[in-house]
Design an enzyme around this catalytic site. Structure first.
Site, PDB file in Angstrom:
ATOM      1  N   HIS A   1       0.911  -1.541   0.008  1.00  0.00           N
ATOM      2  CA  HIS A   1      -0.064   0.328   0.034  1.00  0.00           C
ATOM      3  C   HIS A   1       1.107   1.764   0.136  1.00  0.00           C
ATOM      4  O   HIS A   1       2.297   1.233   0.404  1.00  0.00           O
ATOM      5  CB  HIS A   1      -1.069   0.674   1.230  1.00  0.00           C
ATOM      6  CG  HIS A   1      -0.253  -0.235   2.906  1.00  0.00           C
ATOM      7  ND1 HIS A   1       0.021  -1.048   3.260  1.00  0.00           N
ATOM      8  CD2 HIS A   1       0.353   0.574   3.688  1.00  0.00           C
ATOM      9  CE1 HIS A   1       0.899  -1.088   4.183  1.00  0.00           C
ATOM     10  NE2 HIS A   1       0.805   0.014   4.390  1.00  0.00           N
TER      11      HIS A   1
ATOM     12  N   CYS B   1       1.575  -3.141  16.661  1.00  0.00           N
ATOM     13  CA  CYS B   1       3.207  -3.662  15.532  1.00  0.00           C
ATOM     14  C   CYS B   1       4.139  -2.371  15.420  1.00  0.00           C
ATOM     15  O   CYS B   1       3.564  -1.404  15.407  1.00  0.00           O
ATOM     16  CB  CYS B   1       2.728  -4.649  14.808  1.00  0.00           C
ATOM     17  SG  CYS B   1       2.117  -3.124  13.403  1.00  0.00           S
TER      18      CYS B   1
END
Length: 633
Positions: A66, A169
């Site tokens: 992306h 994360c």
């Protein structure tokens, strides 16, 4: 959101690509043909730039490339399926078959993160990936994607209580939202309501209020990054990595419900059974990784700026690689040096922060600066990253103890903003200046004397010593002593010592770059380390040994011996080949610029040393990982 960004024309169930780059180009061609982007090359550049920050290949054959790009005319998601699968660098080492490429306009809304969050709910549905890969037409694939999950929770109880989750994360993208969706699904199966805070790339979202925290029966903190833990004091709590709920959400939730009340000063971590098999991190390792993860951007920024300035604007001179004063590249060099000066204090500061939260941050940063600046204790060089780790740990535990004392209610508010930072700063500065500093200065003086005495002896033995010192602390006192000794020998016409150092200097960063490539499929490096390996390779090419510091700081037991062995090999080979270096610098750039008498043999020595370092590092890491897994089993 997905329904607005995808249609049948944006799905290709039979990609012809056989490599990662070909997948990108084939999917980008679809976006362009559908009028979603106006510049294929620009969008590809932006996708690759995002990939440099962290590989977007995940488990079970799924990849989520992306980018936010000025080339995007209208946000979209293009989906591709590779029947045979391609090597993408996925975390589980398996070929990737299902690709979701998300195109989001630059400066617009965070469509890529919103879509990632929405896709997460589909990717964790039982059988969704298999069904999608087996779809016979684009229409069927789109129907599967848009189909609502009609499965019912397995429990008949619908209000057993209330839970709070926290996910995050390092990259703040896919795993953050996959873990959140998994916790929500797991809570529903057990009959609990849950609110999940996501610490993603667009910031902290959906944070629980004080009232909700008070109401919660348990808290699940599944994060690989630092979060505010003090707010959960007194609640049943479990800390795990972000992958734990993705693999076993119900198990993690049950562990949390059975856990003990959380006390901030103890920072106990209860590991779930699902997490034990994939991660054997101790609290110490988590503290080190918190410091390393914050340090890496400084290492990469500073190292690449210095490398760029030396490679383009540098000129070999008797006093080292020099850039003309006042030139543009000299200014670029100065900016890179600033980043390098900050990286060691950042390492110490965030190790301390991981142990004792915000009160320890300021004294940790100050302690790291003092540790890295030998002028405070009359040494030629500071203690480098090893001193920073020591400073961070000492400050963290000292401040943790200071904040655990029961103070009068009128003094308590001053503890985190005044008492703890000041006492912590005085503690660590006094320790380094008056206790640790003198032995370091004395040690450096003695080492210089030893090297001088050895200079007329066996060159193989001297190569082992010089190489070992070069690879031990990468810019620290041992490295500096060996370097300054070699520079001093140039003045007396003995350039073979600098030749050995020049070959040993780049071995550590080049070795780590090679090791991350070899170890990618073995799951022995953190995702951030794999990305740092690319920058380390660039730094090694221009003789910046500090590029290996993040690896040594996170796993000194495996990395430092590997760096030393490889550097010894390179130095001994340089002595054996009779390689000389007339400038005070090292690395391939010096050989290519003509400062070394035998550039081909010099490059060969550096390459062999780097390969040895990589192989030893991978072997040690793999051995330690297997040993840890056997201990858990």
């Amino acid at each position: 959101m997905i329904t607005q960004l995808i249609n049948e024309n944006l799905i290709n169930l039979n990609l012809k690509a056989t490599s990662k780059d070909e997948v990108f180009k084939e999917l980008i061609e679809i976006l362009h043909s559908q009028g979603r982007i106006n510049d294929k090359e620009q969008f590809l550049t932006d996708v690759l730039a995002r990939e440099e920050l962290g590989n977007t290949g995940f488990e079970d054959g799924v990849a989520l490339p992306h980018a936010k790009s000025a080339a995007v005319v209208e946000p979209a998601v293009v989906i591709g399926v590779s029947k045979q699968g391609i090597e993408y660098g996925a975390e589980d080492g398996q070929p990737s078959k299902l690709f979701f490429m998300i195109a989001s306009p630059d400066g617009g809304a965070n469509h890529h993160v919103e879509v990632l969050a929405e896709l997460s709910s589909k990717l964790i549905e039982d059988g969704f990936i298999e069904k999608f890969l087996a779809a016979s037409s684009e229409k069927q694939a789109l129907e599967l994607l848009l189909q609502k999950d009609t499965s019912e929770p397995t429990s008949t109880e619908v209000n057993n209580g209330f839970l709070i989750g926290v996910t995050g994360c390092p990259a703040g993208v896919a795993h953050t939202y996959l873990a959140a969706e998994s916790l929500e699904k797991g809570a529903a199966e057990l009959g609990y309501k849950i609110k999940v805070e996501t610490n993603g790339s667009i910031g902290v979202k959906n944070s629980p209020t004080a009232e909700e925290i008070a109401q919660a029966d348990a808290v699940i903190v599944s994060c690989d990054k630092q979060v505010d833990m003090a707010r959960f004091a007194g609640k049943k709590l479990i800390e795990t990595g972000v992958k734990a709920p993705i693999k076993d959400a119900t198990g993690v939730i049950k562990q949390a419900l059975d856990s003990s009340p959380y006390q901030p000063k103890e920072r106990n971590k209860a590991a779930s059974p699902a997490e034990k098999g994939s991660s054997t991190r101790s609290e110490l390792y988590r503290y080190l990784m918190n410091g390393v993860s914050h340090m890496i951007p400084f290492v990469v920024t500073g190292g690449l700026l210095i490398a760029l300035s030396l490679a383009i604007g540098g000129q070999p001179t008797p006093s080292g690689m020099q850039i003309p004063h006042g030139s543009m590249w000299n200014q670029v060099l100065n900016v890179g040096v600033v980043a390098f000066q900050l990286m060691i204090p950042i390492l110490a500061g965030y190790i301390a922060y991981a142990i004792a939260d915000r009160p320890a941050l300021a004294p940790g940063l100050i302690g790291g600066w003092i540790a890295n600046n030998g002028s405070f204790y009359d040494a030629h060089a500071g203690t480098g990253f090893i001193g920073a780790i020591i400073a961070g740990l000492l400050v963290g535990y000292f401040v943790k103890w200071i904040t655990s004392i029961n103070y009068h209610k009128f003094i308590q508010p001053l503890v985190p903003i005044m008492i703890a930072p000041i006492t912590g700063t005085l503690f660590i500065s006094s320790l380094f200046i008056f206790v640790i500093g003198a032995p370091i200065a004395s040690l450096m003086h003695e080492l210089t004397g030893i090297l001088t005495a050895m200079s007329t002896g066996n060159v193989v033995l001297l190569g082992i010593v010089l190489g070992g010192m070069a690879g031990f602390d990468m810019g620290g006192p041992f490295n500096k002593v060996a370097f300054l000794f070699s520079v001093g020998m140039i003045a007396s016409g003995q350039t073979q010592f600098m030749g050995a150092m020049a070959c040993a200097i780049p071995v550590a960063p080049l070795g780590m770059a090679i090791a991350t490539v070899i170890g990618r499929k073995l799951n022995i490096f953190e995702e951030a380390e794999i990305e740092a390996g690319k920058a380390a390779g660039a730094m090694g090419l221009v003789g910046i040994s500090e590029g290996a510091i993040p690896f040594a700081a996170s796993d000194p037991i495996s990395v430092i011996p590997a760096n030393m062995i490889g550097s010894m090999v390179a130095a001994v080979m340089a002595f054996s080949f009779g390689i000389t270096d007339s400038v005070a610098h090292g690395g391939p750039v010096v050989a290519l610029l003509g400062a070394m008498n035998k550039p081909e043999l010099a490059l060969f020595s550096m390459l062999v040393g780097a390969i040895v370092t990589a192989l030893v590092c991978v072997a040690l890491k793999k051995f330690r990982k297997q040993k840890a897994e056997l201990a858990v089993a």
